[in-house]
Design a protein around this motif. Sequence first.
Motif, mmCIF file in Angstrom:
data_model
loop_
_atom_site.group_PDB
_atom_site.id
_atom_site.type_symbol
_atom_site.label_atom_id
_atom_site.label_comp_id
_atom_site.label_asym_id
_atom_site.label_seq_id
_atom_site.Cartn_x
_atom_site.Cartn_y
_atom_site.Cartn_z
ATOM 1 N N THR A 1 0.842 -1.192 0.000
ATOM 2 C CA THR A 1 0.000 0.000 0.000
ATOM 3 C C THR A 1 0.880 1.247 0.000
ATOM 4 O O THR A 1 1.799 1.364 0.811
ATOM 5 N N ALA A 2 0.590 2.161 -0.926
ATOM 6 C CA ALA A 2 1.292 3.447 -0.975
ATOM 7 C C ALA A 2 0.422 4.497 -0.289
ATOM 8 O O ALA A 2 -0.788 4.557 -0.522
ATOM 9 N N HIS A 3 1.040 5.323 0.564
ATOM 10 C CA HIS A 3 0.319 6.364 1.298
ATOM 11 C C HIS A 3 0.794 7.744 0.839
ATOM 12 O O HIS A 3 1.986 8.044 0.917
ATOM 13 N N PHE A 4 -0.146 8.547 0.368
ATOM 14 C CA PHE A 4 0.182 9.893 -0.102
ATOM 15 C C PHE A 4 -0.688 10.933 0.601
ATOM 16 O O PHE A 4 -1.842 10.665 0.946
ATOM 17 N N ASP A 5 -0.133 12.125 0.757
ATOM 18 C CA ASP A 5 -0.950 13.271 1.141
ATOM 19 C C ASP A 5 -1.641 13.787 -0.120
ATOM 20 O O ASP A 5 -1.278 13.420 -1.250
ATOM 21 N N TYR A 6 -2.614 14.670 0.049
ATOM 22 C CA TYR A 6 -3.397 15.139 -1.102
ATOM 23 C C TYR A 6 -2.542 15.878 -2.126
ATOM 24 O O TYR A 6 -2.899 15.966 -3.307
ATOM 25 N N ASP A 7 -1.378 16.414 -1.698
ATOM 26 C CA ASP A 7 -0.532 17.178 -2.618
ATOM 27 C C ASP A 7 0.507 16.310 -3.325
ATOM 28 O O ASP A 7 1.345 16.814 -4.078
ATOM 29 N N GLY A 8 0.459 15.007 -3.084
ATOM 30 C CA GLY A 8 1.371 14.093 -3.770
ATOM 31 C C GLY A 8 2.593 13.696 -2.972
ATOM 32 O O GLY A 8 3.342 12.809 -3.400
ATOM 33 N N THR A 9 2.821 14.318 -1.820
ATOM 34 C CA THR A 9 3.973 13.937 -0.999
ATOM 35 C C THR A 9 3.665 12.638 -0.252
ATOM 36 O O THR A 9 2.512 12.358 0.078
ATOM 37 N N SER A 10 4.705 11.868 -0.014
ATOM 38 C CA SER A 10 4.532 10.602 0.706
ATOM 39 C C SER A 10 4.541 10.853 2.206
ATOM 40 O O SER A 10 5.213 11.761 2.700
ATOM 41 N N TRP A 11 3.806 10.027 2.917
ATOM 42 C CA TRP A 11 3.755 10.147 4.364
ATOM 43 C C TRP A 11 4.916 9.412 5.009
ATOM 44 O O TRP A 11 5.292 8.328 4.589
ATOM 45 N N SER A 12 5.445 10.013 6.054
ATOM 46 C CA SER A 12 6.490 9.335 6.817
ATOM 47 C C SER A 12 5.858 8.303 7.733
ATOM 48 O O SER A 12 4.693 8.431 8.140
ATOM 49 N N GLU A 13 6.627 7.289 8.053
ATOM 50 C CA GLU A 13 6.132 6.251 8.954
ATOM 51 C C GLU A 13 5.817 6.830 10.328
ATOM 52 O O GLU A 13 4.843 6.427 10.986
ATOM 53 N N ALA A 14 6.616 7.800 10.777
ATOM 54 C CA ALA A 14 6.393 8.425 12.084
ATOM 55 C C ALA A 14 5.038 9.132 12.126
ATOM 56 O O ALA A 14 4.301 9.026 13.125
ATOM 57 N N SER A 15 4.697 9.860 11.072
ATOM 58 C CA SER A 15 3.412 10.566 11.031
ATOM 59 C C SER A 15 2.243 9.585 11.045
ATOM 60 O O SER A 15 1.240 9.797 11.745
ATOM 61 N N MET A 16 2.386 8.512 10.269
ATOM 62 C CA MET A 16 1.308 7.526 10.225
ATOM 63 C C MET A 16 1.137 6.840 11.576
ATOM 64 O O MET A 16 0.010 6.591 12.020
ATOM 65 N N ASN A 17 2.242 6.563 12.245
ATOM 66 C CA ASN A 17 2.164 5.940 13.570
ATOM 67 C C ASN A 17 1.502 6.874 14.580
ATOM 68 O O ASN A 17 0.728 6.433 15.435
ATOM 69 N N GLU A 18 1.819 8.163 14.481
ATOM 70 C CA GLU A 18 1.213 9.143 15.384
ATOM 71 C C GLU A 18 -0.300 9.182 15.197
ATOM 72 O O GLU A 18 -1.065 9.185 16.175
ATOM 73 N N ALA A 19 -0.732 9.209 13.940
ATOM 74 C CA ALA A 19 -2.174 9.250 13.661
ATOM 75 C C ALA A 19 -2.864 7.967 14.126
ATOM 76 O O ALA A 19 -3.962 8.009 14.702
ATOM 77 N N GLU A 20 -2.230 6.830 13.893
ATOM 78 C CA GLU A 20 -2.812 5.561 14.317
ATOM 79 C C GLU A 20 -2.975 5.511 15.837
ATOM 80 O O GLU A 20 -3.978 4.999 16.357
ATOM 81 N N LYS A 21 -2.000 6.046 16.552
ATOM 82 C CA LYS A 21 -2.070 6.054 18.019
ATOM 83 C C LYS A 21 -3.245 6.903 18.493
ATOM 84 O O LYS A 21 -3.975 6.521 19.423
ATOM 85 N N ILE A 22 -3.444 8.059 17.859
ATOM 86 C CA ILE A 22 -4.566 8.930 18.221
ATOM 87 C C ILE A 22 -5.888 8.214 17.985
ATOM 88 O O ILE A 22 -6.793 8.237 18.833
ATOM 89 N N VAL A 23 -6.003 7.550 16.845
ATOM 90 C CA VAL A 23 -7.253 6.867 16.508
ATOM 91 C C VAL A 23 -7.508 5.692 17.451
ATOM 92 O O VAL A 23 -8.648 5.440 17.854
ATOM 93 N N GLU A 24 -6.465 4.971 17.817
ATOM 94 C CA GLU A 24 -6.625 3.885 18.788
ATOM 95 C C GLU A 24 -7.154 4.417 20.116
ATOM 96 O O GLU A 24 -8.002 3.775 20.762
ATOM 97 N N GLU A 25 -6.695 5.598 20.523
ATOM 98 C CA GLU A 25 -7.196 6.224 21.748
ATOM 99 C C GLU A 25 -8.671 6.609 21.589
ATOM 100 O O GLU A 25 -9.467 6.463 22.525
#
Length: 440
Positions: free
Chosen positions: A100-124
Amino acid sequence: MTTSDKLYDIIIIGCGPAGIAAALELQKYQPTPSFLILEARNRVGGRAYTDTHTFATDEPIDLGARWIHHYRPENPLSIHHTPSDKDRFNYQFFNDATTTAHFDYDGTSWSEASMNEAEKIVEEFYAHIKQYDSTKEDISMFDAIRDKYEKIQDEKVRRLVDMNLAFVEHYEASNLSELSTKSFEKSDNDIKPCDLTLPIGLGSFIERIVERNHLPVQLNRIVTHINILIDKNSSICISTQDQQHYMCKYILITIPLGCLKKHGIHFTPALPDWKQNAIDRMGVGLLNKIHIQFPFTFWDEKLDNIFISSNRFRFFGCASQDHILILFVAGKLARELEQQTDEQIVEQIIQCLQPIYPQMPKPTKWLMTRWGSDPFAYGSYSNFKTGSTHETVEELAKECYDGRIHWAGEHTNYGGTIGCVDSAFESGHREAKRIYNKLN
Protein backbone atom coordinates in the motif's frame (compact mmCIF):
# COMPACT_ATOMS: atom_id res chain seq x y z
CA MET A 1 -54.58 -10.13 -14.43
CA THR A 2 -53.42 -13.69 -13.83
CA THR A 3 -53.92 -15.68 -10.64
CA SER A 4 -51.98 -18.89 -10.20
CA ASP A 5 -54.15 -21.94 -9.54
CA LYS A 6 -51.44 -23.43 -7.39
CA LEU A 7 -51.34 -22.97 -3.64
CA TYR A 8 -47.70 -22.91 -2.57
CA ASP A 9 -46.55 -23.91 0.88
CA ILE A 10 -43.98 -21.12 0.83
CA ILE A 11 -43.20 -18.18 -1.41
CA ILE A 12 -39.80 -16.55 -0.97
CA ILE A 13 -39.63 -12.90 -1.99
CA GLY A 14 -36.13 -12.08 -3.22
CA CYS A 15 -33.47 -14.27 -4.82
CA GLY A 16 -30.47 -12.73 -3.12
CA PRO A 17 -28.27 -14.78 -0.78
CA ALA A 18 -30.95 -15.05 1.95
CA GLY A 19 -33.62 -16.30 -0.43
CA ILE A 20 -31.19 -18.68 -2.09
CA ALA A 21 -30.10 -20.13 1.26
CA ALA A 22 -33.73 -20.64 2.31
CA ALA A 23 -34.47 -22.47 -0.95
CA LEU A 24 -31.41 -24.69 -0.53
CA GLU A 25 -32.58 -25.57 2.99
CA LEU A 26 -36.09 -26.44 1.77
CA GLN A 27 -34.68 -28.73 -0.93
CA LYS A 28 -33.07 -30.87 1.77
CA TYR A 29 -36.41 -32.03 3.16
CA GLN A 30 -38.47 -35.01 2.07
CA PRO A 31 -41.11 -34.52 1.05
CA THR A 32 -39.97 -31.15 -0.25
CA PRO A 33 -42.55 -28.42 0.42
CA SER A 34 -43.86 -26.64 -2.65
CA PHE A 35 -42.13 -23.30 -2.91
CA LEU A 36 -41.32 -20.54 -5.38
CA ILE A 37 -38.89 -17.61 -5.40
CA LEU A 38 -40.11 -14.28 -6.80
CA GLU A 39 -37.24 -11.99 -7.83
CA ALA A 40 -37.74 -8.37 -8.91
CA ARG A 41 -34.53 -8.14 -10.95
CA ASN A 42 -33.78 -9.80 -14.26
CA ARG A 43 -31.04 -11.83 -12.53
CA VAL A 44 -30.35 -13.62 -9.26
CA GLY A 45 -27.84 -12.66 -6.57
CA GLY A 46 -29.20 -9.33 -5.32
CA ARG A 47 -26.35 -7.13 -4.10
CA ALA A 48 -23.80 -9.76 -5.15
CA TYR A 49 -23.22 -9.24 -8.87
CA THR A 50 -20.19 -9.86 -11.08
CA ASP A 51 -20.00 -7.69 -14.21
CA THR A 52 -18.57 -9.67 -17.14
CA HIS A 53 -19.17 -7.38 -20.11
CA THR A 54 -17.98 -3.81 -19.40
CA PHE A 55 -14.23 -4.49 -19.31
CA ALA A 56 -12.07 -7.12 -20.95
CA THR A 57 -10.29 -8.18 -17.76
CA ASP A 58 -8.46 -11.06 -16.14
CA GLU A 59 -9.97 -10.22 -12.74
CA PRO A 60 -13.73 -10.37 -12.06
CA ILE A 61 -15.51 -7.05 -11.56
CA ASP A 62 -17.74 -7.43 -8.51
CA LEU A 63 -20.05 -4.44 -8.30
CA GLY A 64 -21.46 -5.42 -4.91
CA ALA A 65 -20.13 -7.91 -2.41
CA ARG A 66 -16.58 -8.98 -3.30
CA TRP A 67 -15.39 -11.21 -0.48
CA ILE A 68 -16.70 -14.15 1.49
CA HIS A 69 -16.32 -12.48 4.87
CA HIS A 70 -15.60 -14.47 8.03
CA TYR A 71 -14.32 -17.45 6.02
CA ARG A 72 -14.07 -20.52 8.25
CA PRO A 73 -15.58 -24.05 8.33
CA GLU A 74 -18.76 -22.77 10.02
CA ASN A 75 -19.40 -20.25 7.25
CA PRO A 76 -22.50 -21.48 5.37
CA LEU A 77 -20.89 -20.57 2.03
CA SER A 78 -17.87 -22.80 2.61
CA ILE A 79 -19.72 -25.99 1.57
CA HIS A 80 -20.40 -24.44 -1.83
CA HIS A 81 -16.78 -23.44 -2.41
CA THR A 82 -14.17 -25.62 -4.06
CA PRO A 83 -10.73 -24.38 -2.96
CA SER A 84 -8.47 -23.09 -5.71
CA ASP A 85 -4.83 -22.05 -5.84
CA LYS A 86 -6.17 -18.72 -7.14
CA ASP A 87 -8.08 -18.03 -3.91
CA ARG A 88 -6.82 -15.01 -2.01
CA PHE A 89 -7.20 -14.49 1.73
CA ASN A 90 -7.12 -11.15 3.53
CA TYR A 91 -6.90 -10.86 7.29
CA GLN A 92 -7.53 -7.15 7.70
CA PHE A 93 -9.83 -4.71 5.98
CA PHE A 94 -8.23 -2.55 3.32
CA ASN A 95 -4.67 -2.43 4.58
CA ASP A 96 -1.40 -4.23 3.94
CA ALA A 97 1.54 -1.92 4.58
CA THR A 98 3.87 -3.81 2.22
CA THR A 99 1.67 -3.31 -0.86
CA THR A 100 0.00 0.00 0.00
CA ALA A 101 1.29 3.45 -0.97
CA HIS A 102 0.32 6.36 1.30
CA PHE A 103 0.18 9.89 -0.10
CA ASP A 104 -0.95 13.27 1.14
CA TYR A 105 -3.40 15.14 -1.10
CA ASP A 106 -0.53 17.18 -2.62
CA GLY A 107 1.37 14.09 -3.77
CA THR A 108 3.97 13.94 -1.00
CA SER A 109 4.53 10.60 0.71
CA TRP A 110 3.76 10.15 4.36
CA SER A 111 6.49 9.34 6.82
CA GLU A 112 6.13 6.25 8.95
CA ALA A 113 6.39 8.42 12.08
CA SER A 114 3.41 10.57 11.03
CA MET A 115 1.31 7.53 10.22
CA ASN A 116 2.16 5.94 13.57
CA GLU A 117 1.21 9.14 15.38
CA ALA A 118 -2.17 9.25 13.66
CA GLU A 119 -2.81 5.56 14.32
CA LYS A 120 -2.07 6.05 18.02
CA ILE A 121 -4.57 8.93 18.22
CA VAL A 122 -7.25 6.87 16.51
CA GLU A 123 -6.62 3.89 18.79
CA GLU A 124 -7.20 6.22 21.75
CA PHE A 125 -10.44 7.41 20.13
CA TYR A 126 -11.70 3.85 19.75
CA ALA A 127 -10.71 2.96 23.31
CA HIS A 128 -12.72 5.97 24.47
CA ILE A 129 -15.74 4.83 22.42
CA LYS A 130 -15.59 1.34 23.90
CA GLN A 131 -15.57 2.80 27.41
CA TYR A 132 -18.78 4.75 26.85
CA ASP A 133 -21.24 4.31 29.73
CA SER A 134 -23.84 1.79 28.54
CA THR A 135 -26.45 3.24 30.93
CA LYS A 136 -26.41 6.56 29.08
CA GLU A 137 -28.43 7.38 25.99
CA ASP A 138 -26.76 6.25 22.78
CA ILE A 139 -24.84 8.87 20.80
CA SER A 140 -22.96 8.82 17.51
CA MET A 141 -19.36 7.68 17.40
CA PHE A 142 -18.26 11.12 16.29
CA ASP A 143 -20.08 12.80 19.18
CA ALA A 144 -18.27 10.42 21.53
CA ILE A 145 -14.85 11.62 20.32
CA ARG A 146 -15.73 15.16 19.22
CA ASP A 147 -13.93 16.93 22.08
CA LYS A 148 -10.74 14.95 21.59
CA TYR A 149 -10.91 15.30 17.80
CA GLU A 150 -11.27 19.07 17.92
CA LYS A 151 -8.11 19.34 20.01
CA ILE A 152 -5.98 18.16 17.08
CA GLN A 153 -4.12 21.32 16.04
CA ASP A 154 -1.84 20.00 13.30
CA GLU A 155 -3.75 19.94 10.00
CA LYS A 156 -1.49 17.27 8.50
CA VAL A 157 -2.05 14.99 11.47
CA ARG A 158 -5.78 15.67 11.28
CA ARG A 159 -5.86 14.53 7.63
CA LEU A 160 -4.16 11.29 8.57
CA VAL A 161 -6.50 10.80 11.50
CA ASP A 162 -9.46 11.36 9.17
CA MET A 163 -8.12 8.72 6.80
CA ASN A 164 -7.73 6.22 9.64
CA LEU A 165 -11.24 6.94 10.89
CA ALA A 166 -12.48 6.41 7.35
CA PHE A 167 -11.53 2.72 7.56
CA VAL A 168 -14.47 2.22 9.92
CA GLU A 169 -16.69 4.50 7.86
CA HIS A 170 -16.04 2.47 4.73
CA TYR A 171 -16.40 -0.86 6.51
CA GLU A 172 -19.75 0.21 7.98
CA ALA A 173 -20.68 2.25 4.86
CA SER A 174 -21.72 5.26 6.96
CA ASN A 175 -20.09 8.30 8.55
CA LEU A 176 -19.12 8.23 12.22
CA SER A 177 -21.77 10.91 12.79
CA GLU A 178 -24.40 8.27 11.92
CA LEU A 179 -23.01 5.20 13.70
CA SER A 180 -23.91 3.97 17.18
CA THR A 181 -21.36 4.28 19.97
CA LYS A 182 -22.96 1.53 22.05
CA SER A 183 -22.97 -0.92 19.13
CA PHE A 184 -19.42 -0.21 17.93
CA GLU A 185 -17.76 -3.37 16.53
CA LYS A 186 -20.90 -5.47 17.08
CA SER A 187 -21.63 -6.22 13.41
CA ASP A 188 -18.97 -8.97 13.16
CA ASN A 189 -19.99 -10.73 16.37
CA ASP A 190 -16.34 -11.00 17.51
CA ILE A 191 -15.41 -13.30 14.60
CA LYS A 192 -11.81 -12.82 13.53
CA PRO A 193 -11.42 -11.29 10.07
CA CYS A 194 -10.64 -13.65 7.22
CA ASP A 195 -11.95 -12.63 3.82
CA LEU A 196 -11.78 -14.90 0.80
CA THR A 197 -11.58 -13.37 -2.68
CA LEU A 198 -12.80 -15.82 -5.34
CA PRO A 199 -11.19 -15.99 -8.79
CA ILE A 200 -14.58 -16.07 -10.56
CA GLY A 201 -16.12 -13.26 -8.53
CA LEU A 202 -18.61 -13.56 -5.69
CA GLY A 203 -21.60 -12.68 -7.86
CA SER A 204 -20.77 -15.46 -10.32
CA PHE A 205 -20.22 -17.85 -7.41
CA ILE A 206 -23.74 -17.12 -6.07
CA GLU A 207 -25.25 -17.40 -9.54
CA ARG A 208 -23.69 -20.84 -10.04
CA ILE A 209 -25.17 -22.07 -6.76
CA VAL A 210 -28.64 -21.22 -8.11
CA GLU A 211 -27.99 -22.88 -11.46
CA ARG A 212 -26.43 -26.00 -9.97
CA ASN A 213 -29.37 -26.57 -7.62
CA HIS A 214 -32.11 -25.75 -10.15
CA LEU A 215 -33.94 -23.41 -7.81
CA PRO A 216 -37.49 -22.46 -8.88
CA VAL A 217 -37.11 -18.74 -9.59
CA GLN A 218 -39.34 -16.35 -11.49
CA LEU A 219 -37.45 -13.21 -12.54
CA ASN A 220 -38.87 -9.74 -13.19
CA ARG A 221 -41.57 -10.26 -10.56
CA ILE A 222 -41.82 -7.01 -8.59
CA VAL A 223 -44.00 -7.70 -5.55
CA THR A 224 -46.18 -4.69 -4.76
CA HIS A 225 -48.83 -5.98 -2.35
CA ILE A 226 -49.29 -8.72 0.23
CA ASN A 227 -52.81 -9.35 1.51
CA ILE A 228 -53.03 -11.35 4.73
CA LEU A 229 -56.59 -12.31 5.68
CA ILE A 230 -57.53 -12.36 9.35
CA ASP A 231 -58.56 -16.02 9.14
CA LYS A 232 -55.38 -17.98 9.92
CA ASN A 233 -56.54 -20.80 7.65
CA SER A 234 -56.95 -18.54 4.63
CA SER A 235 -54.28 -18.28 1.96
CA ILE A 236 -52.04 -15.24 1.62
CA CYS A 237 -52.27 -13.37 -1.68
CA ILE A 238 -49.20 -11.81 -3.29
CA SER A 239 -49.64 -9.31 -6.13
CA THR A 240 -46.94 -8.13 -8.52
CA GLN A 241 -46.47 -5.06 -10.67
CA ASP A 242 -47.33 -7.01 -13.83
CA GLN A 243 -50.71 -8.08 -12.40
CA GLN A 244 -49.71 -11.60 -11.40
CA HIS A 245 -51.23 -13.09 -8.24
CA TYR A 246 -49.88 -15.95 -6.16
CA MET A 247 -51.42 -17.84 -3.24
CA CYS A 248 -49.44 -19.43 -0.40
CA LYS A 249 -49.53 -20.55 3.23
CA TYR A 250 -46.33 -18.81 4.33
CA ILE A 251 -44.16 -16.01 3.00
CA LEU A 252 -40.45 -15.45 3.59
CA ILE A 253 -39.48 -11.83 2.86
CA THR A 254 -35.78 -11.40 2.10
CA ILE A 255 -35.72 -8.03 0.35
CA PRO A 256 -33.08 -5.50 1.49
CA LEU A 257 -33.71 -3.29 4.50
CA GLY A 258 -33.40 -0.24 2.24
CA CYS A 259 -36.45 -1.41 0.28
CA LEU A 260 -38.42 -2.00 3.47
CA LYS A 261 -37.62 1.55 4.55
CA LYS A 262 -39.02 2.81 1.23
CA HIS A 263 -42.27 0.85 1.75
CA GLY A 264 -41.74 -0.99 -1.53
CA ILE A 265 -44.34 -3.59 -0.55
CA HIS A 266 -47.79 -2.60 0.70
CA PHE A 267 -49.17 -4.84 3.44
CA THR A 268 -52.87 -5.35 4.20
CA PRO A 269 -53.34 -5.05 7.11
CA ALA A 270 -50.41 -2.71 7.75
CA LEU A 271 -47.23 -3.93 9.39
CA PRO A 272 -47.42 -3.90 13.19
CA ASP A 273 -45.90 -0.82 14.76
CA TRP A 274 -43.07 -2.73 16.46
CA LYS A 275 -41.95 -4.13 13.10
CA GLN A 276 -42.10 -0.77 11.31
CA ASN A 277 -40.24 0.89 14.19
CA ALA A 278 -37.44 -1.68 13.91
CA ILE A 279 -37.22 -1.08 10.16
CA ASP A 280 -36.98 2.67 10.75
CA ARG A 281 -34.46 2.36 13.59
CA MET A 282 -31.85 0.12 11.93
CA GLY A 283 -29.22 1.75 9.74
CA VAL A 284 -28.53 1.17 6.05
CA GLY A 285 -25.10 2.20 4.81
CA LEU A 286 -23.97 3.13 1.30
CA LEU A 287 -20.69 1.97 -0.18
CA ASN A 288 -20.16 2.48 -3.90
CA LYS A 289 -17.36 1.33 -6.18
CA ILE A 290 -15.95 3.26 -9.10
CA HIS A 291 -13.91 1.22 -11.59
CA ILE A 292 -11.75 3.34 -13.90
CA GLN A 293 -9.64 1.80 -16.68
CA PHE A 294 -6.63 3.52 -18.26
CA PRO A 295 -4.68 2.76 -21.46
CA PHE A 296 -1.73 1.59 -19.34
CA THR A 297 -0.72 1.20 -15.70
CA PHE A 298 0.95 4.41 -14.52
CA TRP A 299 1.28 3.43 -10.84
CA ASP A 300 3.68 0.91 -9.30
CA GLU A 301 2.44 -2.47 -10.54
CA LYS A 302 3.39 -4.09 -7.23
CA LEU A 303 0.78 -2.07 -5.36
CA ASP A 304 -2.54 -3.49 -4.18
CA ASN A 305 -3.76 -0.18 -2.75
CA ILE A 306 -3.18 3.55 -3.02
CA PHE A 307 -4.34 5.59 -0.01
CA ILE A 308 -4.63 9.37 -0.22
CA SER A 309 -5.32 11.65 2.74
CA SER A 310 -7.89 13.62 0.78
CA ASN A 311 -11.18 14.76 2.24
CA ARG A 312 -13.02 13.05 -0.63
CA PHE A 313 -11.29 10.20 -2.48
CA ARG A 314 -9.13 8.10 -0.19
CA PHE A 315 -9.07 4.41 -0.99
CA PHE A 316 -8.03 3.06 -4.38
CA GLY A 317 -7.59 -0.63 -5.08
CA CYS A 318 -5.20 -1.58 -7.91
CA ALA A 319 -5.92 -4.12 -10.63
CA SER A 320 -2.63 -3.43 -12.41
CA GLN A 321 -2.85 -6.22 -14.97
CA ASP A 322 -6.07 -4.65 -16.33
CA HIS A 323 -4.94 -1.01 -15.83
CA ILE A 324 -7.92 -0.46 -13.49
CA LEU A 325 -8.20 1.54 -10.29
CA ILE A 326 -11.14 0.72 -8.00
CA LEU A 327 -12.22 3.62 -5.83
CA PHE A 328 -14.40 3.06 -2.75
CA VAL A 329 -16.69 5.86 -1.58
CA ALA A 330 -19.03 5.67 1.41
CA GLY A 331 -21.66 7.50 3.40
CA LYS A 332 -22.44 11.13 2.67
CA LEU A 333 -19.90 11.41 -0.15
CA ALA A 334 -21.38 8.36 -1.87
CA ARG A 335 -24.87 9.85 -1.62
CA GLU A 336 -23.61 13.18 -3.00
CA LEU A 337 -21.86 11.55 -5.95
CA GLU A 338 -24.95 9.54 -6.92
CA GLN A 339 -26.56 12.86 -7.88
CA GLN A 340 -23.76 13.65 -10.36
CA THR A 341 -22.97 12.35 -13.83
CA ASP A 342 -20.23 9.81 -14.46
CA GLU A 343 -18.22 12.44 -16.30
CA GLN A 344 -18.39 14.89 -13.40
CA ILE A 345 -17.21 12.21 -10.98
CA VAL A 346 -14.35 11.06 -13.21
CA GLU A 347 -13.09 14.65 -13.57
CA GLN A 348 -12.95 15.03 -9.77
CA ILE A 349 -11.05 11.76 -9.41
CA ILE A 350 -8.52 12.83 -12.05
CA GLN A 351 -7.96 16.08 -10.15
CA CYS A 352 -7.32 14.06 -6.99
CA LEU A 353 -4.77 11.77 -8.66
CA GLN A 354 -2.87 14.32 -10.77
CA PRO A 355 -0.72 15.80 -7.95
CA ILE A 356 0.55 12.26 -7.30
CA TYR A 357 0.75 11.11 -10.92
CA PRO A 358 1.14 14.25 -13.08
CA GLN A 359 1.81 12.17 -16.22
CA MET A 360 -1.28 9.99 -15.85
CA PRO A 361 -3.22 9.38 -19.08
CA LYS A 362 -6.90 10.03 -19.58
CA PRO A 363 -9.12 7.10 -18.60
CA THR A 364 -10.67 5.05 -21.39
CA LYS A 365 -13.61 3.43 -19.64
CA TRP A 366 -15.36 3.48 -16.27
CA LEU A 367 -18.18 1.82 -14.37
CA MET A 368 -19.85 3.16 -11.23
CA THR A 369 -22.33 1.64 -8.81
CA ARG A 370 -25.25 3.59 -7.41
CA TRP A 371 -26.66 1.24 -4.81
CA GLY A 372 -28.43 4.08 -3.01
CA SER A 373 -30.54 4.81 -6.10
CA ASP A 374 -31.08 1.16 -7.03
CA PRO A 375 -34.85 0.53 -6.62
CA PHE A 376 -34.15 -3.05 -5.52
CA ALA A 377 -31.53 -2.13 -2.90
CA TYR A 378 -31.71 1.52 -1.74
CA GLY A 379 -28.39 1.08 0.02
CA SER A 380 -25.51 -1.34 0.37
CA TYR A 381 -25.92 -3.16 3.70
CA SER A 382 -27.20 -2.64 7.21
CA ASN A 383 -25.34 -1.24 10.19
CA PHE A 384 -25.99 -0.08 13.71
CA LYS A 385 -26.93 3.55 13.40
CA THR A 386 -27.36 5.61 16.56
CA GLY A 387 -30.15 4.12 18.66
CA SER A 388 -30.13 0.64 17.12
CA THR A 389 -29.05 -2.52 18.97
CA HIS A 390 -29.05 -6.30 18.66
CA GLU A 391 -32.62 -6.16 19.95
CA THR A 392 -33.47 -4.16 16.83
CA VAL A 393 -32.09 -6.99 14.69
CA GLU A 394 -34.17 -9.51 16.66
CA GLU A 395 -37.30 -7.48 15.96
CA LEU A 396 -36.43 -7.31 12.26
CA ALA A 397 -36.23 -11.11 12.26
CA LYS A 398 -39.37 -11.76 14.30
CA GLU A 399 -42.30 -13.27 12.40
CA CYS A 400 -45.66 -11.51 12.33
CA TYR A 401 -49.28 -11.91 11.20
CA ASP A 402 -49.78 -14.96 13.44
CA GLY A 403 -46.47 -16.41 12.30
CA ARG A 404 -47.38 -16.51 8.60
CA ILE A 405 -44.92 -13.83 7.45
CA HIS A 406 -41.24 -14.59 8.11
CA TRP A 407 -38.19 -12.40 7.56
CA ALA A 408 -34.61 -13.07 6.48
CA GLY A 409 -31.70 -11.06 5.11
CA GLU A 410 -28.36 -9.81 6.38
CA HIS A 411 -30.19 -7.23 8.53
CA THR A 412 -32.08 -9.96 10.45
CA ASN A 413 -29.17 -12.19 11.48
CA TYR A 414 -29.37 -11.77 15.25
CA GLY A 415 -26.89 -13.88 17.19
CA GLY A 416 -24.48 -13.74 14.25
CA THR A 417 -22.93 -11.20 11.92
CA ILE A 418 -24.88 -8.57 9.99
CA GLY A 419 -24.22 -6.79 6.71
CA CYS A 420 -22.55 -9.67 4.83
CA VAL A 421 -23.43 -12.44 2.39
CA ASP A 422 -22.79 -15.10 5.03
CA SER A 423 -25.10 -13.16 7.36
CA ALA A 424 -27.86 -13.42 4.76
CA PHE A 425 -27.21 -17.13 4.18
CA GLU A 426 -27.42 -17.88 7.91
CA SER A 427 -30.73 -16.04 8.21
CA GLY A 428 -32.19 -17.82 5.18
CA HIS A 429 -31.33 -21.26 6.58
CA ARG A 430 -32.79 -20.23 9.96
CA GLU A 431 -36.17 -19.14 8.65
CA ALA A 432 -36.58 -22.03 6.20
CA LYS A 433 -36.20 -24.45 9.10
CA ARG A 434 -38.79 -22.56 11.13
CA ILE A 435 -41.36 -22.54 8.35
CA TYR A 436 -40.78 -26.21 7.52
CA ASN A 437 -41.36 -27.16 11.16
CA LYS A 438 -44.68 -25.32 11.07
CA LEU A 439 -45.72 -27.13 7.89
CA ASN A 440 -44.99 -30.45 9.56
